[in-house]
Design a protein around this motif. Structure first.
Motif, PDB file in Angstrom:
ATOM      1  N   GLN A 265     121.371  66.926 -78.172  1.00  0.00           N
ATOM      2  CA  GLN A 265     121.437  66.851 -76.713  1.00  0.00           C
ATOM      3  C   GLN A 265     120.993  65.474 -76.216  1.00  0.00           C
ATOM      4  OE1 GLN A 265     119.366  70.289 -74.864  1.00  0.00           O
ATOM      5  NE2 GLN A 265     119.508  71.197 -76.911  1.00  0.00           N
TER       6      GLN A 265
ATOM      7  N   GLN B 129     118.183  69.972 -80.055  1.00  0.00           N
ATOM      8  CA  GLN B 129     117.546  69.100 -79.061  1.00  0.00           C
ATOM      9  C   GLN B 129     117.881  67.640 -79.318  1.00  0.00           C
ATOM     10  OE1 GLN B 129     113.202  68.649 -79.104  1.00  0.00           O
ATOM     11  NE2 GLN B 129     113.207  69.037 -76.904  1.00  0.00           N
TER      12      GLN B 129
ATOM     13  N   VAL C  39     121.248  74.611 -76.923  1.00  0.00           N
ATOM     14  CA  VAL C  39     122.139  74.858 -75.786  1.00  0.00           C
ATOM     15  C   VAL C  39     123.556  74.962 -76.334  1.00  0.00           C
ATOM     16  CG1 VAL C  39     120.672  73.621 -74.168  1.00  0.00           C
ATOM     17  CG2 VAL C  39     122.541  72.405 -75.293  1.00  0.00           C
ATOM     18  N   TYR C  40     124.398  75.729 -75.683  1.00  0.00           N
ATOM     19  CA  TYR C  40     125.758  75.864 -76.206  1.00  0.00           C
ATOM     20  C   TYR C  40     126.644  74.753 -75.659  1.00  0.00           C
ATOM     21  CZ  TYR C  40     127.655  78.257 -72.008  1.00  0.00           C
ATOM     22  OH  TYR C  40     128.081  78.585 -70.742  1.00  0.00           O
TER      23      TYR C  40
END
Length: 284
Positions: free
Chosen positions: A70, A67, A51-52
């Motif tokens: 995150q 991941q 994800v950015y």
């Protein structure tokens, strides 16, 4: 020594837990570019996991989280009071899309934002007193770098970092601010980190008088020329002493050698298993 065992509470219900402070560097600690993900071979970095976390000036995704990163970030948000400690200035931090709601130490420590998002005025006074006498020397540095770039046919990209500070001699009740140059950031167009480091060494060797007032921080394709009074450690020390609860524990992470002085003021600290600081740790 007599210990009152009745006062010991090693385990508490969730509702009574006091969150520790987590003071965190951002770039290359919590997220990084795709190029660095590949170079470091980070796990859980498959495309569908990424994800950015930050965008470039055009609003396009630039920095990504794996991941694992995150999950780590979400744990920090829910379990700690997360305090940003970053080289990013107040304009660059707006390109980070993550949610921050506590104190923020920005621009290598030159700026402290309160949880409200407003700059801490007392810190602006202190930094203004440091920066004002150095404005002419910073302009001199710019001229030296531009002349060097002209001779070498332009391998360096120079960025200037400004912000507003309270000028020395201004009454504490006066809200007037002066824009001041804080530091110079340099990248190499061909991402030649060795050439960039050699330039920094040349600069201080050829202009010894500047070494009295400035220091150089180099990490990969980033070289910063900073006034000696501007450092993350000074801002973190001020926060710990003046604004944070002394009873609450603190820990933090950073990836560069420049992060180490601020990290060493905390109760616990660490570094990712990649990056400049990790590379300088030798296993005995």
């Amino acid at each position: 020594m007599t210990i009152n065992t009745h006062s010991l509470t090693p385990f508490m219900p969730d509702s009574l837990i006091i969150k520790p402070y987590a003071l965190m560097d951002l770039d290359d600690t919590l997220f990084q570019t795709q190029r660095k993900i590949a170079a470091w071979q980070l796990p859980t970095a498959e495309p569908h996991h990424l994800v950015y976390a930050a965008v470039n000036k055009q609003g396009e995704p630039l920095s990504l989280m794996t991941q694992r990163q995150q999950l780590f970030f979400n744990w920090l948000l829910s379990s700690t009071e997360l305090i940003v400690v970053t080289a990013r200035d107040r304009y660059e931090i707006k390109r980070v899309v993550l949610n921050f709601s506590s104190w923020q130490v920005l621009t290598h420590g030159a700026l402290i934002l309160q949880p409200s998002g407003e700059p801490l005025k007392a810190w602006q006074h202190q930094m203004g007193a440091i920066l004002a006498p150095l404005q002419a020397k910073l302009q001199q540095l710019i001229a030296i770098i531009e002349a060097y770039n002209h001779r070498q046919q332009g391998p360096l990209r120079l960025a200037l970092h400004h912000d507003d500070f309270v000028a020395p001699g201004t009454d504490s009740s006066d809200d007037s601010l002066s824009e001041m140059l804080i530091y110079l950031a340099i990248k190499h167009h061909q991402k030649d980190a060795m050439a960039l480091q050699q330039f920094g060494e040349w600069l201080l060797a050829e202009h010894l008088q500047l070494a009295d007032d400035f220091y150089i921080h180099s990490n990969a394709n980033n070289l910063a020329i900073l006034p000696k009074g501007i450092h993350k450690r000074h801002a973190v020390a001020y926060l710990l002493e003046q604004h944070l609860d002394h009873a609450r524990p603190s820990f933090g992470f950073g990836d560069s050698l420049a992060d180490l002085p601020f990290l060493q003021q905390l109760d616990w600290y660490g570094t990712p298993n990649h990056g400049q600081l990790h590379d300088h740790i030798h296993v005995l």
